[in-house]
Design an enzyme around this catalytic site. Structure first.
Site, PDB file in Angstrom:
ATOM      1  CB  THR A 167      -0.880   0.039   1.260  1.00 60.06           C
ATOM      2  OG1 THR A 167      -0.052   0.426   2.367  1.00 60.06           O
ATOM      3  CG2 THR A 167      -1.480  -1.318   1.567  1.00 60.06           C
ATOM      4  CB  CYS A 168       0.380   4.824  -0.420  1.00 61.60           C
ATOM      5  SG  CYS A 168      -1.081   5.034   0.571  1.00 61.60           S
ATOM      6  CB  SER A 193      -3.062   1.467  10.124  1.00 65.57           C
ATOM      7  OG  SER A 193      -3.446   0.194   9.736  1.00 65.57           O
ATOM      8  CD  GLN A 245      -4.647  -1.369   1.150  1.00 60.28           C
ATOM      9  OE1 GLN A 245      -4.376  -1.394   2.342  1.00 60.28           O
ATOM     10  NE2 GLN A 245      -4.753  -0.233   0.475  1.00 60.28           N
ATOM     11  N   GLY A 286     -17.512  26.137  -3.067  1.00 62.90           N
ATOM     12  CA  GLY A 286     -16.096  25.918  -3.354  1.00 62.90           C
ATOM     13  C   GLY A 286     -15.855  24.464  -3.688  1.00 62.90           C
ATOM     14  CB  ALA A 287     -14.845  22.743  -6.543  1.00 63.64           C
ATOM     15  CD  GLU A 309      -7.130  16.708  -1.596  1.00 62.59           C
ATOM     16  OE1 GLU A 309      -6.875  15.523  -1.385  1.00 62.59           O
ATOM     17  OE2 GLU A 309      -6.283  17.631  -1.520  1.00 62.59           O
ATOM     18  CB  THR A 310     -11.300  19.371   2.789  1.00 67.24           C
ATOM     19  OG1 THR A 310      -9.905  19.596   2.719  1.00 67.24           O
ATOM     20  CG2 THR A 310     -11.634  18.624   4.044  1.00 67.24           C
TER      21      THR A 310
END
Lengths: 313, 430
Positions: B48-49, B113, B124, B193-194, B196-197
């Site tokens: 995973t990342c 994690s 995963q 507003g567009a 990210e959050t």
């Protein structure tokens, strides 16, 4: 002590005796009745002591489940409540049979019924809605009512003949169920205000995580008011039909009647305002609590300090 | 137990190093194929990342029973993807036997994690194992190990609350909405507003079945993109004041110097919506909504401060669940060990003998009264002899299996165990 048992039960019992039990045994009929009464009296005395304990354990389990997340409490709380309700129901029935009148003749008998109605109404709510977490706040009232009742209740065999009327039973039971309904409404209103305040002030504790959401609390509070209002309306209607006939000193200006009319009007106006002006949320919840406080005042203070025809104890 | 694990995670390496080791499914497939047979008899890779981990078991016979060289395994992982010297051996850790099993269980439970209680990791692990399975790089041991691993994952989710409570801004915002409204499908939301959050929050709202979604953005094209992805309607940025009467949730995340929504705006809107509750989340810094708005009745305004206090609290709650998770891990470890031991020759022979002796003893006990006093000793002797003779050959055959591979030995032992019901007896004893 030969105890009077309602005629219907006696008829069924004697039928049973003639049909099933051989002749020779029939002589025991009176004997059995005698012992039965004595036994029932003992059982009633025991339950009088046991009920506050049972309610306390139920409230305790609900509190443990709400505040401490206890798994044991979560599993036992509802069976405990149902068990308590069954015993309470049996208790009320036994009192009715043994003392030959429904337990509505003294304030403390009535308190026991109020306690039962509140707990039973909550049980219905728990099974019908998702609000499983609110038991503690409601059942604590049932516990208090029952404790007062158990402490001061008396065994009355002789009551005023007027209190044996069937219409009276209808009148009183609808009034008491109505009282239970507005009590629950006030509790939910109180919880609403608590949660409202907690969300507004960004304090995200147990109240925030465990209570049902605001919309649900408001809806349940209002539903309880509507049910309570309908029941009060029935109680008042039956009262107005029956009271003038039953009492010589009947007066429309009796303190209790005036108080009741005021409360009824208050709830009516509140519900009307909700419908027409569109009162919502906090305002209507505060109104519910005020109305309940006034009703409670009327039930206790007026009963104790004012005199009138509508007073029996 | 010949299990070995090599890996990298957020504790040993920063993100830019970790992401260099991240492998796509195809890359995992290739790596597994390369490692299968030599040095590992069974292996799989989780990537995973935030972590890349390689688990493998090796045979006793190859390499004279010695474990594969961990440094060469580290180099294998480093050279597989990372060119240059960004990743070094120090970034990687190795674990063996119990340590490796314990680590895998911890990973599956989510306590290892970066975000404690992260539920994606179990999926995963499953993916990684499935690839190895397709490559035929898995056998008895890994199958049973993975079975236990899933069990750990499942139990932590059902028996503890470690995955509960929002720990991201967008989830916390949606959770808050749920404390106010009971049915989001009957509510509408307005996204201003567009960013990210804001977009993530809108996504979660849609995921929870929000009735209507409106998007207002200064750049119309971005709003269009968002609407195309999530559904909903576009509202002109200048007309968003008029929308306030119709929506129940407002998510504001726009970069601006002055307030987008003022107290006056909201007061007007509340009259229009006949004081139905309005929930406003202001997730931008500097703030978009006048804090005074929170004083209006039935309006709930929350900014980043409020939201992060929810997140902190939930994080704390998750952490407090770790001891309970560790208990589960310990139980599953014991269970796995019992299974593993049962596949060893000597415990199996012991169990087999105990089983026969038990049967013999019970039968003799039942019928001993039929014999005269002086014969009884003889009966004991004879029956014991019969049992010993019967067991002699199976015992030697089990012991002489040393030239068989681990896999075959396991198969044989488990057949013996299931034939005589020895699994049950072991668990009964506990």
């Amino acid at each position: 002590m030969v105890v009077a048992i309602p005629r219907s039960i006696r008829v069924v019992a004697s039928l049973l005796f003639t049909l099933i039990i051989p002749q020779g045994l029939r002589k025991f009929n009176n004997c059995i009745e005698f012992n039965f009464g004595n036994l029932m009296k003992t059982v009633i005395d025991l339950i009088t002591i046991a009920l506050p304990v049972l309610y306390f354990s139920t409230v305790w389990a609900y509190a443990k489940a709400f505040f401490k997340d206890s798994i044991v409490a979560k599993r036992t709380k509802t069976p405990l409540l149902l068990g308590t309700l069954v015993i309470h129901m049996a208790y009320l029935l036994m009192r009715t049979i043994l003392f030959n009148h429904p337990p509505i003749t003294t304030m403390f008998e009535i308190m026991s019924i109020v306690s039962f109605s509140i707990a039973a109404a909550y049980a219905v709510i728990e099974f019908r809605t998702k609000a499983k977490n609110t038991g503690y706040f409601i059942l604590i009232l049932a516990f208090l009512f029952q404790t007062f009742s158990s402490l001061f209740i008396e065994d009355l065999f002789e009551v005023k003949p007027i209190l044996r009327s069937n219409l009276l039973g209808f009148h009183v039971s609808s009034a008491l169920l109505g009282l239970a309904a507005i009590t629950i409404s006030a509790v939910y209103a109180f919880l609403y205000l608590m949660l409202y305040h907690h969300i507004k002030s960004s304090s995200f504790g147990v109240i925030y995580t465990k209570l049902p959401n605001l919309e649900m609390l408001e809806r349940m509070s209002i539903l309880s008011i509507v049910i309570g209002f309908i029941l009060f309306t029935i109680a008042i209607a039956v009262g107005l039909i029956w009271l003038p006939r039953a009492f010589e000193n009947f007066s429309y200006f009796d303190p209790k009647l005036v108080g009741t009319a005021f409360i009824w009007a208050m709830y009516g106006v509140g519900l009307g305002a909700k419908k027409t002006i569109g009162w919502r949320g906090r305002k209507i919840m505060i109104l519910s609590i005020i109305a309940f406080a006034v009703s409670f005042f009327s039930l206790t203070i007026v009963n104790v300090y004012f005199s009138g025809f509508h007073k029996f104890y | 137990m010949n299990l070995l694990a090599v890996g990298i995670n957020h504790r040993t390496a920063p993100l830019d190093v970790r992401e260099k080791l991240w492998m796509s499914n195809d890359e995992i497939r290739k790596a597994v194929a390369a490692l299968k047979g030599n040095p590992f008899s069974e292996c799989f890779i989780v990537s995973t990342c935030n972590r890349t981990e390689l688990y493998g078991t090796y045979d006793d016979k190859g390499n004279a029973g010695a474990p594969p060289d961990t440094n060469s395994l580290k180099d294998f992982l480093i050279n597989l993807k990372a060119r240059g010297d960004a990743v070094t051996r120090e970034h990687l850790y190795t674990m063996s036997a119990t340590g490796a099993v314990n680590h895998l269980f911890k990973v599956a439970s989510g306590i290892d994690s970066m975000v404690i209680g992260d539920i994606q990791i179990l999926g995963q692990i499953k993916d990684g194992f499935n690839i190895a399975y397709e490559e035929k790089a898995t056998g008895n041991f890994l199958h049973r190990l993975l079975q236990s691993t899933y069990h750990v994952g499942k139990r932590t989710r059902t028996e503890t609350t470690i995955t509960e409570g929002a720990v991201s801004v967008s989830y916390a915002a949606v959770e808050l909405a749920h404390r106010i409204f009971s049915d989001l499908s009957k509510k509408s939301a307005l996204l201003i507003g567009a960013g990210e959050t804001g977009e993530l929050t809108a996504k979660h709202l849609v995921g929870r079945g929000i009735g209507n979604l409106f998007v207002a953005n200064r750049t119309r094209s971005k709003a269009e993109e968002l609407v195309a992805a999530l559904g909903g309607k576009i509202v002109e940025f200048d007309a968003l004041q008029q929308m306030l009467g119709q929506v129940d949730i407002v998510v504001s995340s726009i970069t601006t110097q002055k307030f987008v929504l003022t107290r006056g705006d909201i007061q007007r809107a509340m009259k229009e919506r006949s004081h139905k509750p309005l929930f406003i989340i202001d997730i931008s810094v500097p703030r978009n909504v006048d804090p005074e708005v929170n004083k209006i009745e039935n309006v709930f305004l929350h900014d980043m401060d409020g939201i992060s206090s929810i997140i902190d609290q939930n994080m704390q709650k998750r952490k407090s669940e770790i001891p309970r998770v560790n208990e589960i891990i310990l139980e599953e470890l014991t269970e796995f060990y019992n299974w593993f031991n049962s596949l060893q020759v000597n415990p199996t022979i012991h169990d087999l003998r105990t089983h026969f002796e038990q049967v013999r003893h019970e039968e003799v006990e039942k019928h001993i009264n039929r014999f005269s006093q002086e014969d009884r000793e003889l009966v004991e002797l004879v029956t014991k002899r019969i049992v010993n003779k019967l067991l002699h050959l199976p015992t030697t055959n089990l012991k002489n299996g040393s030239e068989e591979s681990e896999e075959e030995k396991h198969k044989k032992l488990s057949i013996v165990r299931s034939l005589f019901g020895l699994h049950k007896e072991r668990s009964k004893k506990e």
